[in-house]
Enzyme design. Structure first.
Site, PDB file in Angstrom:
ATOM      1  N   ILE A   9     -49.730   7.765  92.640  1.00 41.75           N
ATOM      2  CA  ILE A   9     -50.470   8.047  93.909  1.00 41.75           C
ATOM      3  C   ILE A   9     -51.702   7.232  94.013  1.00 41.75           C
ATOM      4  O   ILE A   9     -52.238   6.902  94.949  1.00 41.75           O
ATOM      5  CB  ILE A   9     -50.727   9.565  94.009  1.00 41.75           C
ATOM      6  CG1 ILE A   9     -50.953   9.864  95.592  1.00 41.75           C
ATOM      7  CG2 ILE A   9     -51.880  10.012  93.198  1.00 41.75           C
ATOM      8  CD1 ILE A   9     -50.787  11.308  95.993  1.00 41.75           C
ATOM      9  N   GLY A  30     -54.376  15.205  85.176  1.00 45.86           N
ATOM     10  CA  GLY A  30     -53.190  14.846  85.962  1.00 45.86           C
ATOM     11  C   GLY A  30     -53.488  13.950  87.102  1.00 45.86           C
ATOM     12  O   GLY A  30     -54.403  12.891  86.953  1.00 45.86           O
ATOM     13  N   ASP A  32     -55.724  14.643  89.406  1.00 47.45           N
ATOM     14  CA  ASP A  32     -57.080  14.818  89.668  1.00 47.45           C
ATOM     15  C   ASP A  32     -57.831  13.766  88.866  1.00 47.45           C
ATOM     16  O   ASP A  32     -58.886  12.980  89.098  1.00 47.45           O
ATOM     17  CB  ASP A  32     -57.588  15.927  89.364  1.00 47.45           C
ATOM     18  CG  ASP A  32     -58.822  16.434  89.902  1.00 47.45           C
ATOM     19  OD1 ASP A  32     -59.456  17.717  89.283  1.00 47.45           O
ATOM     20  OD2 ASP A  32     -59.398  16.108  90.653  1.00 47.45           O
ATOM     21  N   THR A 121     -47.308  21.285  90.503  1.00 51.75           N
ATOM     22  CA  THR A 121     -46.221  21.308  89.695  1.00 51.75           C
ATOM     23  C   THR A 121     -46.493  20.685  88.323  1.00 51.75           C
ATOM     24  O   THR A 121     -45.177  20.450  87.422  1.00 51.75           O
ATOM     25  CB  THR A 121     -45.098  20.109  90.418  1.00 51.75           C
ATOM     26  OG1 THR A 121     -45.436  18.924  90.509  1.00 51.75           O
ATOM     27  CG2 THR A 121     -44.591  20.776  91.717  1.00 51.75           C
TER      28      THR A 121
END
Ligand code: APR
Length: 174
Positions: A9, A30, A32, A121
């Site tokens: 992302i 993750g 973040d 998730t």
């Protein structure tokens, strides 16, 4: 238009990248961790300012707030806090709120393209198939933007989202 892509992302060239944050807004692992690592300190500086201001108590689950995207190829990061998966309590409304509120904030910014991760998730353990259905339905219902792109980190996640999309759209391709 809704897009499903497999990728990172932090590499998406969109107006808004949505962060799967936690209530502290002060970073994590993750998505973040990747956003803060690649986006640089300006993002954390703005998060700290939010915590010093109207978000003194932190960002609530399901809520969303925007900061700069720093060095990411995006204009803003919209931080949202997903619910931790629970087998005792149905938190699907809170997960849907993450998508709805992130889209609302992105629209208020004038964004036309938004990239979402599969919120909750990872560390928050929400099963992918359930999260995919909640995410896609939430976006379908509140989709005022030109492009909403789901960026899935693995082929398994991508396939799960694609299957959920076929289920929801009655077999239409994306
Ligand atoms: N790009 C796209 N997707 C990613 C990336 C990336 N760079 N990194 C991880 N993912 C995927 C994970 O594989 C998972 O499917 O994003 C999804 C969400 O996982 P997490 O980032 O762990 O987010 P979440 O489950 O919502 O947990 C949030 O984790 O990082 C901490 O500070 C964060 O406390 C918060 C919690």
């Amino acid at each position: 238009m809704i897009e499903l892509v497999q990728g990172d992302i932090t590499e998406q060239r969109v107006d808004v990248v949505v962060n799967a944050a936690n209530s502290s807004l002060l970073g994590g692992s993750g998505v973040d961790g990747a956003i803060h690592r690649k986006g640089g300190p300006e993002i954390l500086a703005e998060c700290r300012a939010l915590r010093a201001g109207q978000y003194g108590g932190g960002l609530k689950v399901g809520h969303a707030v925007a900061t700069t995207a720093g060095r990411l190829p995006a204009r803003w990061v919209v931080h949202t806090v997903g619910p931790v998966y629970s087998t005792e309590e149905d938190r699907s409304g809170l997960l849907a709120d993450c998508y709805r509120n992130s889209l609302r904030v992105a629209t208020e910014l004038g964004a036309e393209t938004v990239a979402f991760p599969a919120i909750s998730t990872g560390v928050y353990r929400w099963p992918m198939a359930s999260a995919a259905e909640i995410a896609l339905r939430a976006v379908l219902d509140h989709h005022p933007l030109r492009t909403v792109r789901f960026v899935l980190f693995s082929s398994a996640a991508h396939d799960t989202f694609a299957a959920a999309w076929r289920e929801i759209s009655g077999g239409a391709g994306l």
